[in-house]
Design a protein around this motif. Structure first.
Motif, PDB file in Angstrom:
ATOM      1  N   TYR A 140       1.198  -1.406   0.171  1.00  0.00           N
ATOM      2  CA  TYR A 140       0.069   0.015   0.044  1.00  0.00           C
ATOM      3  C   TYR A 140       0.558   1.195  -0.087  1.00  0.00           C
ATOM      4  O   TYR A 140       0.581   2.460  -1.087  1.00  0.00           O
ATOM      5  CB  TYR A 140      -0.645   0.360   0.876  1.00  0.00           C
ATOM      6  N   ARG A 141       1.973   0.826   0.950  1.00  0.00           N
ATOM      7  CA  ARG A 141       3.060   2.461   0.741  1.00  0.00           C
ATOM      8  C   ARG A 141       3.227   2.726  -0.392  1.00  0.00           C
ATOM      9  O   ARG A 141       3.636   3.752  -1.025  1.00  0.00           O
ATOM     10  CB  ARG A 141       4.249   2.382   1.245  1.00  0.00           C
ATOM     11  N   THR A 142       4.084   1.190  -1.121  1.00  0.00           N
ATOM     12  CA  THR A 142       4.829   1.658  -2.726  1.00  0.00           C
ATOM     13  C   THR A 142       3.329   1.939  -3.422  1.00  0.00           C
ATOM     14  O   THR A 142       3.423   3.089  -4.515  1.00  0.00           O
ATOM     15  CB  THR A 142       4.733   0.577  -3.368  1.00  0.00           C
ATOM     16  N   ALA A 143       2.299   1.516  -2.979  1.00  0.00           N
ATOM     17  CA  ALA A 143       1.340   2.025  -4.143  1.00  0.00           C
ATOM     18  C   ALA A 143       0.812   4.281  -4.678  1.00  0.00           C
ATOM     19  O   ALA A 143       0.400   4.349  -4.962  1.00  0.00           O
ATOM     20  CB  ALA A 143      -0.530   1.447  -4.347  1.00  0.00           C
ATOM     21  N   LEU A 144       0.879   4.282  -2.883  1.00  0.00           N
ATOM     22  CA  LEU A 144       0.411   5.957  -2.423  1.00  0.00           C
ATOM     23  C   LEU A 144       1.588   6.895  -3.326  1.00  0.00           C
ATOM     24  O   LEU A 144       1.407   7.240  -4.107  1.00  0.00           O
ATOM     25  CB  LEU A 144       0.796   6.180  -0.779  1.00  0.00           C
ATOM     26  N   ARG A 145       3.217   6.136  -3.366  1.00  0.00           N
ATOM     27  CA  ARG A 145       4.070   6.759  -3.474  1.00  0.00           C
ATOM     28  C   ARG A 145       3.557   6.610  -5.022  1.00  0.00           C
ATOM     29  O   ARG A 145       4.114   8.111  -5.799  1.00  0.00           O
ATOM     30  CB  ARG A 145       5.307   5.502  -3.413  1.00  0.00           C
ATOM     31  N   ASN A 146       3.413   5.496  -5.422  1.00  0.00           N
ATOM     32  CA  ASN A 146       2.955   5.944  -7.087  1.00  0.00           C
ATOM     33  C   ASN A 146       2.018   6.353  -7.255  1.00  0.00           C
ATOM     34  O   ASN A 146       2.119   7.569  -8.716  1.00  0.00           O
ATOM     35  CB  ASN A 146       2.854   4.448  -7.723  1.00  0.00           C
ATOM     36  N   ALA A 147       1.236   6.728  -6.768  1.00  0.00           N
ATOM     37  CA  ALA A 147      -0.058   7.604  -7.117  1.00  0.00           C
ATOM     38  C   ALA A 147       0.475   9.242  -6.848  1.00  0.00           C
ATOM     39  O   ALA A 147      -0.142  10.007  -7.519  1.00  0.00           O
ATOM     40  CB  ALA A 147      -0.960   7.509  -5.677  1.00  0.00           C
ATOM     41  N   ARG A 160       0.817  15.281  -1.419  1.00  0.00           N
ATOM     42  CA  ARG A 160       2.091  14.353  -0.755  1.00  0.00           C
ATOM     43  C   ARG A 160       1.005  14.766   0.965  1.00  0.00           C
ATOM     44  O   ARG A 160       1.366  13.350   1.459  1.00  0.00           O
ATOM     45  CB  ARG A 160       2.899  15.387  -0.397  1.00  0.00           C
ATOM     46  N   THR A 161       0.076  15.230   0.830  1.00  0.00           N
ATOM     47  CA  THR A 161      -0.570  15.659   2.062  1.00  0.00           C
ATOM     48  C   THR A 161      -1.931  14.173   2.397  1.00  0.00           C
ATOM     49  O   THR A 161      -1.411  13.975   3.598  1.00  0.00           O
ATOM     50  CB  THR A 161      -1.176  16.659   2.507  1.00  0.00           C
ATOM     51  N   THR A 162      -2.009  14.310   1.511  1.00  0.00           N
ATOM     52  CA  THR A 162      -3.332  13.150   1.283  1.00  0.00           C
ATOM     53  C   THR A 162      -2.369  11.849   1.727  1.00  0.00           C
ATOM     54  O   THR A 162      -3.077  10.720   2.218  1.00  0.00           O
ATOM     55  CB  THR A 162      -3.734  13.171   0.464  1.00  0.00           C
ATOM     56  N   ALA A 163      -1.161  11.599   0.852  1.00  0.00           N
ATOM     57  CA  ALA A 163      -0.911  10.493   0.872  1.00  0.00           C
ATOM     58  C   ALA A 163       0.069   9.641   2.624  1.00  0.00           C
ATOM     59  O   ALA A 163      -0.688   9.022   2.931  1.00  0.00           O
ATOM     60  CB  ALA A 163       0.073   9.708  -0.032  1.00  0.00           C
ATOM     61  N   THR A 164       0.243  11.354   2.734  1.00  0.00           N
ATOM     62  CA  THR A 164       0.611  10.414   4.470  1.00  0.00           C
ATOM     63  C   THR A 164      -0.715  10.492   5.285  1.00  0.00           C
ATOM     64  O   THR A 164      -0.152  10.307   5.852  1.00  0.00           O
ATOM     65  CB  THR A 164       1.855  12.209   4.229  1.00  0.00           C
ATOM     66  N   SER A 216       7.453   3.967  13.566  1.00  0.00           N
ATOM     67  CA  SER A 216       7.268   2.680  12.556  1.00  0.00           C
ATOM     68  C   SER A 216       8.169   2.674  11.378  1.00  0.00           C
ATOM     69  O   SER A 216       8.393   3.772  11.389  1.00  0.00           O
ATOM     70  CB  SER A 216       6.072   1.759  12.139  1.00  0.00           C
ATOM     71  N   ASP A 217       8.635   1.744  11.135  1.00  0.00           N
ATOM     72  CA  ASP A 217       9.096   2.214   9.473  1.00  0.00           C
ATOM     73  C   ASP A 217       8.563   2.483   8.695  1.00  0.00           C
ATOM     74  O   ASP A 217       8.721   2.074   7.304  1.00  0.00           O
ATOM     75  CB  ASP A 217       9.676   1.198   8.973  1.00  0.00           C
ATOM     76  N   LEU A 218       6.476   2.254   8.530  1.00  0.00           N
ATOM     77  CA  LEU A 218       6.188   2.414   7.675  1.00  0.00           C
ATOM     78  C   LEU A 218       5.467   4.285   7.040  1.00  0.00           C
ATOM     79  O   LEU A 218       5.178   4.741   7.817  1.00  0.00           O
ATOM     80  CB  LEU A 218       4.579   1.380   7.795  1.00  0.00           C
ATOM     81  N   ARG A 219       6.305   4.692   7.206  1.00  0.00           N
ATOM     82  CA  ARG A 219       6.267   6.067   6.504  1.00  0.00           C
ATOM     83  C   ARG A 219       6.486   6.299   4.874  1.00  0.00           C
ATOM     84  O   ARG A 219       7.190   6.065   4.588  1.00  0.00           O
ATOM     85  CB  ARG A 219       7.234   7.012   6.887  1.00  0.00           C
ATOM     86  N   LEU A 220       5.984   7.644   4.494  1.00  0.00           N
ATOM     87  CA  LEU A 220       6.420   7.860   3.741  1.00  0.00           C
ATOM     88  C   LEU A 220       7.543   9.182   3.579  1.00  0.00           C
ATOM     89  O   LEU A 220       6.821  10.262   3.990  1.00  0.00           O
ATOM     90  CB  LEU A 220       4.762   8.682   2.504  1.00  0.00           C
TER      91      LEU A 220
END
Length: 516
Positions: A140-147, A160-164, A216-220
């Motif tokens: 999901y994190r990868t998908a957000l970054r691509n979006a 960026r703010t929405t994905a974060t 956690s390491d789950l961050r953008l």
């Protein structure tokens, strides 16, 4: 039968949650009491449901997503927060992504070809493979970054703010389940609890206090935006786009002249009267830069008869002035902005009207009814209703606007639809874009009277930004879609958008834009 699943939401309007106390009476029968002191008022709660439809679109299953809804309720009740909508939106997006992954898995293994020893299991919210890259959280994190960075379709691109915000909602959701002892087969992400010790304030009985921080390491992480020769920024904040002169002129004509909008009435779209309260509401937003929550909490004590010989005056908001402001890290910090004399005159005349007096009377009756029903949490807390105040914006039934702000969004959408019908052009902004319009136009005016640094500081003061870099977000957005409207000219010049352009090319571009 093929069933298609989707996430739908259920919105619970403002209500008071009271912790039930279960006991046994003298007859041996169970009874439930609700102590008032443990009441928690929720402005709005958006719950998630998993809905299944057959091929004809008929709903065949409807299941509340309790594992999500418990987290949302905990955010309100245990953390004493009044809003959780940002988490609801993020989790709707996340679980919709999960459903799409499940569809792909089902298509691949639709003939029972799945080998448990070789193939990955069906994606689930509470079951994870061992490898990080195969876990739905990291996918999901990868998908957000691509979006954000790679999406070519503007309608699908995320800011960026929405994905974060979305990834933070996922982290909070899983952190909640980790804290409450949910047993995952493998952890959803790398998680660590760090205890921070810090010096207590003078009012505390202890010298030092401690706080547990879940990391956690789950961050953008995104790099800083680069200018694209004055073109579109790949992660622009669409919510910060100012309205163009032409867009605002069309809106203001509705607010001050026709006061009529397109409205869906009994399934039929036709024109209807726009209540004067909303006309004033949007005028304040545009000409003071106040947020909609701040406007909705204004009261009669802040409205005065203006001196018509002057163009404008100061308007104070926040704790010192008896209204509410949005303040970083909580609180109700006071500030002063400006308001044109003509807008203050409209507000002053409204407070003298019979219509306002009737609504104020309805508000007092509404407060009495809520107290009699035991809904006292409405009147408790930092941003609660103050029965003693004569709020400026009250509904016909007596409810203050700041506990029903979603209706302001509905009225704004009606205005946008009306503008599109009249002009043929679509306004994409939300109410918050009026705040950006105020910021950019005020900056332009101030630049004619003072230096850029002082102008920036004064705009920042009116907006209530502690950091001027936040104000620059509003001004930088003027680069996103350069137009011929003069509202942008000095702002673009200050931000250096045309620094690298030859003067002749700049003049040619200016002539071209002015023709649009």
């Amino acid at each position: 039968m093929t069933i298609v699943y989707e996430v739908q939401t259920t919105e619970i309007k403002p209500y008071t949650y009271q912790t039930p106390l279960i006991s046994v009476d003298h007859n041996g029968e169970p009874k439930i009491d609700y102590p008032r002191q443990s009441s928690v008022h929720l402005k709005k709660l958006t719950l998630l449901n998993l809905v299944g439809r057959d091929q004809s679109g008929t709903i065949v299953s409807y299941e509340p997503m309790d594992y999500v809804n418990r987290f949302l309720m905990s955010h309100h009740i245990n953390e004493n927060k009044q809003e959780s909508d940002q988490y609801s939106k993020g989790l709707v997006h996340f679980f919709s992504f999960l459903i799409e992954l499940q569809k792909i898995w089902d298509d691949e293994f639709d003939e029972n070809l799945h080998d448990e020893l070789v193939d990955l299991p069906r994606p689930a919210w509470d079951s994870f493979p061992l490898r990080k890259s195969e876990k739905v959280t990291y996918q999901y994190r990868t998908a957000l970054r691509n979006a954000v960075l790679n999406e070519t379709d503007p309608s699908l691109r995320l800011a960026r703010t929405t994905a974060t915000a979305y990834i933070n909602a996922v982290k909070k959701f899983y952190s909640y389940h980790i804290r409450t002892g949910y047993q995952f087969n493998n952890p959803p992400f790398e998680h660590e609890v760090i205890t921070i010790h810090y010096k207590a304030s003078k009012t505390s009985m202890k010298t030092y206090l401690s706080k547990e921080v879940h990391t956690s390491d789950l961050r953008l992480n995104f790099g800083k935006s680069r200018r694209n020769e004055g073109g579109a920024l790949p992660s622009s904040r669409r919510d910060l786009n100012p309205l163009t002169n032409r867009e605002w002129q069309a809106v203001e004509d509705i607010l001050t002249n026709t006061q009529r909008v397109l409205k869906n009435i009994d399934g039929e779209v036709r024109t209807a009267k726009l209540p004067i309260e909303y006309c004033l509401f949007f005028l304040i937003s545009r000409y003071t830069g106040l947020r909609k929550e701040e406007i909705a909490s204004l009261h009669k004590g802040q409205i005065v008869k203006p001196d018509k010989r002057k163009f404008g005056m100061r308007l104070g908001v926040g704790g010192h002035y008896g209204s509410l402001t949005k303040t970083k890290d909580g609180g109700n910090k006071s500030r002063r902005t400006i308001i044109p004399t003509r807008i203050m005159q409209l507000l002053y005349e409204y407070t003298l009207s019979d219509r306002y007096k009737k609504r104020l009377f309805a508000f007092k009756k509404w407060c009495q009814a809520k107290n009699a029903a035991g809904d006292v949490a409405l009147f408790l807390g930092e941003d609660a209703i103050d029965e003693s105040k004569d709020y400026l914006f009250i509904s016909g039934t007596g409810k203050p606007f700041f506990i029903k702000l979603s209706e302001a969004n509905t009225r704004w959408n009606e205005i946008k639809a009306t503008v599109k019908m009249i002009t043929g052009k679509q306004i994409n902004g939300v109410i918050h874009n009026l705040r950006a319009t105020f910021a950019v136009s005020l900056f332009r005016v101030l630049l004619k009277k003072t230096t850029p640094d002082i102008a920036l500081a004064q705009v920042s003061e009116c907006l209530g930004h502690e950091d001027e870099a936040t104000t620059l977000l509003y001004l930088n957005i003027a680069q996103d879609e350069p137009t011929g409207d003069e509202i942008y000219e000095d702002v673009l010049e200050y931000l250096g958008v045309f620094e690298d352009l030859e003067s002749e090319a700049f003049l040619a571009q200016g002539d071209e834009l002015s023709d649009h």
